[in-house]
Design a protein around this motif. Structure first.
Motif, PDB file in Angstrom:
ATOM      1  N   CYS A  57     -43.883  74.500   8.490  1.00  0.00           N
ATOM      2  CA  CYS A  57     -43.771  74.481   9.952  1.00  0.00           C
ATOM      3  C   CYS A  57     -42.939  75.651  10.456  1.00  0.00           C
ATOM      4  O   CYS A  57     -43.275  76.302  11.448  1.00  0.00           O
ATOM      5  CB  CYS A  57     -43.151  73.161  10.427  1.00  0.00           C
ATOM      6  SG  CYS A  57     -44.252  71.732  10.299  1.00  0.00           S
ATOM      7  N   LEU A  62     -48.255  75.707  14.498  1.00  0.00           N
ATOM      8  CA  LEU A  62     -47.327  74.581  14.365  1.00  0.00           C
ATOM      9  C   LEU A  62     -47.911  73.325  15.000  1.00  0.00           C
ATOM     10  O   LEU A  62     -47.811  72.231  14.444  1.00  0.00           O
ATOM     11  CB  LEU A  62     -45.990  74.935  15.024  1.00  0.00           C
ATOM     12  CG  LEU A  62     -44.947  73.810  15.095  1.00  0.00           C
ATOM     13  CD1 LEU A  62     -44.559  73.335  13.698  1.00  0.00           C
ATOM     14  CD2 LEU A  62     -43.712  74.262  15.860  1.00  0.00           C
ATOM     15  N   LEU A  97     -48.448  69.840  13.127  1.00  0.00           N
ATOM     16  CA  LEU A  97     -47.751  68.630  13.569  1.00  0.00           C
ATOM     17  C   LEU A  97     -48.710  67.449  13.709  1.00  0.00           C
ATOM     18  O   LEU A  97     -48.329  66.297  13.482  1.00  0.00           O
ATOM     19  CB  LEU A  97     -47.034  68.890  14.900  1.00  0.00           C
ATOM     20  CG  LEU A  97     -45.772  69.765  14.821  1.00  0.00           C
ATOM     21  CD1 LEU A  97     -45.276  70.104  16.219  1.00  0.00           C
ATOM     22  CD2 LEU A  97     -44.676  69.069  14.024  1.00  0.00           C
ATOM     23  N   LEU A 153     -37.839  68.272  12.226  1.00  0.00           N
ATOM     24  CA  LEU A 153     -39.026  68.527  13.030  1.00  0.00           C
ATOM     25  C   LEU A 153     -38.677  68.575  14.514  1.00  0.00           C
ATOM     26  O   LEU A 153     -39.146  69.446  15.258  1.00  0.00           O
ATOM     27  CB  LEU A 153     -40.081  67.444  12.789  1.00  0.00           C
ATOM     28  CG  LEU A 153     -40.909  67.521  11.509  1.00  0.00           C
ATOM     29  CD1 LEU A 153     -41.964  66.423  11.508  1.00  0.00           C
ATOM     30  CD2 LEU A 153     -41.573  68.876  11.351  1.00  0.00           C
TER      31      LEU A 153
END
Length: 864
Positions: free
Chosen positions: A799, A807, A811, A834
């Protein structure tokens, strides 16, 4: 609609079924709201909020939004009430619109209009007044049911769980169909109403649209429709004020004005074609919150089109949308029922195209043999637009240049020179008694003007544009590379221009960037530095052209033929930046395909030797790879003789044939990720061959590849040979306890880790598997085990290395409640990292659509 047992989260189910609920409940939403109010689930204010919405579908969405805030009990009551409603709002067939004589006459007139517009094929260098009849054109369509990356997009915040399995258990089916089968039951048990046609630049998307219009207007195919409305996004880019769907349709279909309400009422007999989504100036902003429901509702053009794609406007109509793959992720969730890929020409069809182009059989065979002797040229000819360009070069020169084209840029450079020779020699000489040198200088000035126009319009995502530039209007080359269209505006008619094909505009934009004296840092408005990696995804072809034009061979060719100044400083600057970017991407494992294409366009072994790497990681994930993509990958890997630390081919739609082609490079890979591809038995045989032959492969990822016990048996036998594979990741497949048992003799050596979560194995069977080996080698569920901590670290690293746009894609795959709800230290740390990464990216102020999606993920993560 499948609703949960009480043991399952009702709120979560409503979120996951949101798209289908909108479809199923629109006919009964008013009575549902009344019952929810009577049961005190909704307040009067809630009821008013719902009733204020325009249209039943918007009301369903508002109800679901309100329920999302009210909690689990409210969601449970809503589901219970919904189950009690047996009748759905379906229009009976006998209520179909009775066609009037005027309506029927208009069908005939509309077909005549479409026939006139679609009967001639316009090629890129067609002269004014020259018409080529639109005859049979090869447009092969590969139907892909449940196109993986798009099907995943239906579920906004999911994909690492059970819903992902349900997508994969509907084994992805691929087969060739004819264009006429697009809207027939031949493509599916249910008729698809919203179809997305994707394909790379020049593959024939617009030709397919023209064929549909031609066949419909000639009463050959698509006769289940009364009307087809054709809208192009390049036309829609000219609209800068609020507009209604009625106004959009009538801009070029004024003859439909009197019957448009009747057409809309009978919308099940209407097909709307939206061509060139990737050319839409606002394609990144289609995830709107405002929906229109009536023909005369006015809104921004992006709101009108999103409402049409999502079925808020003309809910019974069929919609066909075309786009390059790079823009597909921006199509609104739930807008597509069926996904179709245009595959281009086969070798037989390339030969047939040559026959039709040259018309004389012996000449066509001679020219085809010239191309067939050049593997790259033949590979490029599978793209119809490039095939036509190659034929044009051969027609003008009767052969290829002494240095046969080696890349796509080479072909376009030769195409440019061939067209210049064909269309401009007499015109330039007639301008005055200029010397040859003066004519060449004049030519250079014209080409740079065209390039500057192409560049500025491309950067503003404009493909159709007005111009009052007298130099452009009076330019003798305008008819060669630009086409003019007259459009009716309020009170006047104006001329608008476009390049004859988007790839032509991209090439000229790159030509300007490469050959103008302006430094690249200023061209890209980035101060003193610039990065190839930072260029938007819609500029990938432009970037490849730029690299090819800044190669030594093309600089020399252009300087000889057009007296362009050699841009030595610019060449050195670009090549230095390319090496720097590539070294960073190879070492951190970020997406790298565009950079590989840039090296392929350079065709410079000495340049490749300047790359100094500590490790070689190649990430090509989440993009369907084309034949040319594989050529670029093979070129790069053949020159880099290092062991591949990691090769990520996740979600690339890779086939057995492509795997076989890459096999020499797969064998020298340490970590190989092949997940999210439908791997049939033939593909698994290639994987098994790689495992048998490789001395380096230690980690193999096969998650969500639709494999079962039979495929696993093949792999098990291969692992026994070299006994090098240490980790086997097979999440979300169809493997049973019996299939996994065959791996027990291979644990704990060589296999130390077998991940089989979300297969046909329960936790008790997982315990039994682990009892058969010394150690906890089998994992059939996500636990607090330390092995998942390593997985989380890998995810966070990936990430961090990804661009903000990539990204968002990543995700979607890793934000799952079953992981984030764990109480272990690693899960909490994973959650926190995250969240912080997303906040950091938001602070960097990415493009608006990416920012919107990141904020959604932030809200999701912080709400748990």
């Amino acid at each position: 609609m499948t609703l949960p047992d009480t043991a399952e989260s009702c709120l979560r189910t409503l979120r996951e079924l949101r798209v289908s609920l909108v479809d199923e409940l629109e006919g009964q939403i008013d009575s549902l709201v009344d019952q929810l109010t009577a049961k005190h689930v909704f307040t009067r204010d809630d009821r008013e909020l719902v009733l204020f919405e325009k249209g039943p579908r918007a009301k369903v969405r508002k109800v679901l939004d309100i329920l999302d805030c009210k909690g689990e009990e409210a969601a449970r009551i809503f589901i219970s009430v919904s189950r009690d409603h047996k009748e759905l709002n379906i229009k009976p067939d006998d209520q179909a619109l009775k066609q009037t004589t005027e309506y029927k006459n208009l069908i005939v007139k509309h077909k005549a209009v479409l026939k006139r517009r679609s009967e001639s094929m316009l090629y890129y260098n067609t002269r004014h007044g020259e018409k080529i009849p639109f005859s049979e054109h090869y447009v092969n369509l590969l139907i892909v049911k449940g196109h993986h990356s798009l099907a995943i997009k239906r579920h906004e915040i999911l994909t690492f769980g059970q819903q992902r399995i349900s997508l994969q258990q509907k084994a992805t089916e691929q087969r060739i169909i004819k264009p006429a089968q697009l809207f027939s039951s031949d493509t599916d048990s249910q008729l698809a109403k919203k179809i997305l046609v994707t394909g790379i630049a020049g593959i024939g998307k617009t030709v397919l649209v023209q064929k549909i219009l031609c066949d419909f207007s000639n009463c050959k195919e698509y006769q289940s429709f009364d009307f087809i409305i054709h809208l192009t996004f390049r036309d829609l880019n000219l609209i800068g004020k609020p507009v209604s769907l009625r106004q959009l349709i009538l801009r070029k279909n004024g003859h439909l004005a009197k019957q448009l309400d009747a057409i809309a009422e009978n919308d099940t007999k209407l097909l709307v074609i939206l061509d060139g989504f990737d050319e839409f100036k606002h394609y990144k902003g289609c995830d709107v919150d405002v929906f229109l429901t009536e023909l005369d509702d006015e809104g921004e053009v992006v709101e009108v089109l999103s409402s049409l794609m999502l079925g808020e406007l003309l809910p019974g109509a069929s919609v066909l949308l075309t786009s390059r793959p790079m823009a597909v992720s921006h199509i609104p969730v739930g807008a597509i029922d069926c996904f179709v890929v245009i595959t281009g020409f086969s070798t037989v069809e390339i030969r047939d195209f040559f026959q039709r182009f040259f018309q004389v059989e012996d000449l066509a065979s001679k020219m085809f043999d010239i191309v067939a002797a050049n593997e790259l040229m033949l590979t490029l000819c599978y793209i119809p637009a490039f095939c036509h360009i190659v034929c044009s070069i051969l027609k003008e020169n009767n052969c290829l240049s002494t240095a046969s084209p080696r890349t796509m840029t080479d072909i376009y450079v030769q195409y440019l020179l061939a067209l210049v020779k064909s269309h401009t020699k007499d015109r330039i000489e007639s301008l005055s008694d200029r010397t040859g040198l003066e004519c060449q200088e004049h030519l250079q000035k014209i080409l740079l003007k065209l390039g500057r126009l192409a560049y500025h319009k491309l950067m503003n995502q404009e493909t159709l544009f007005y111009t009052s530039d007298d130099d452009i209007l009076n330019c003798t080359l305008v008819s060669t590379f630009l086409e003019k269209t007259s459009v009716q505006e309020a009170g006047c008619t104006e001329d608008v221009y476009s390049f004859t094909h988007l790839t032509i505009q991209e090439f000229f934009a790159a030509f300007y960037s490469a050959m103008d004296d302006t430094p690249l840092s200023k061209t890209f408005a980035s101060g003193t530095e610039y990065s190839i990696e930072s260029l938007p995804g819609n500029l990938d072809l432009f970037t490849r052209f730029l690299s090819g034009l800044l190669s030594e061979r093309n600089q020399a060719l252009l300087s000889r033929n057009i007296i362009c100044k050699l841009q030595e400083d610019k060449m050195e600057s670009f090549r230095t930046q390319l090496i720097s970017d590539t070294q960073a991407l190879c070492e951190n494992g970020a997406y790298i395909l565009t950079h590989l294409h840039c090296f392929f366009e350079q065709q410079d072994v000495l340049l490749m030797q300047k790359i100094q790497l500590q490790c070689l990681r190649i990430n090509l994930s989440d993009v369907s790879l084309s034949t040319m993509d594989y050529s670029a990958v093979k070129y790069f890997l053949s020159e880099m003789q290092l062991t591949l630390s990691e090769l990520d081919l996740t979600g690339t739609n890779i086939t057995a044939e492509a795997l076989r082609d890459l096999q020499p490079y797969l064998i020298r890979t340490e970590k190989l990720w092949l997940g999210e591809n439908c791997l049939d038995m033939e593909a698994m045989r290639v994987v098994a061959d790689v495992v048998e032959a490789s001395d380096t492969l230690t980690i193999l990822g096969l998650g969500w590849t639709d494999i079962g016990d039979e495929e696993l048996s093949l792999l098990t036998n291969a692992i026994k040979i070299k006994q090098k594979v240490r980790e086997l990741w097979m999440e979300g497949n169809k493997i049973s306890f019996a299939g996994l048992s065959s791996l027990s003799p291979l644990t704990p050596f060589p296999l130390t880790k077998v991940v089989a979560i979300w297969n046909n194995v329960n936790e008790d069977e997982g315990t039994r598997l682990n009892s058969l080996c010394s150690g906890q080698c089998f994992s059939v569920s996500i636990t607090d085990d330390s092995m998942w901590e390593e997985w989380a670290q890998w995810v966070v690293q990936r990430c961090e290395a990804s661009s903000s746009e990539k990204l968002v894609t990543f995700l979607h795959k890793v934000c799952d409640l079953s992981i984030l709800s764990l109480e272990s230290f690693w899960a909490k740390s994973f959650h926190a990292k995250l969240t912080q990464l997303i906040k950091t990216r938001i602070e960097q102020n990415p493009e608006e659509d990416v920012l919107h999606k990141l904020k959604k993920f932030e809200a999701f993560l912080t709400s748990e």
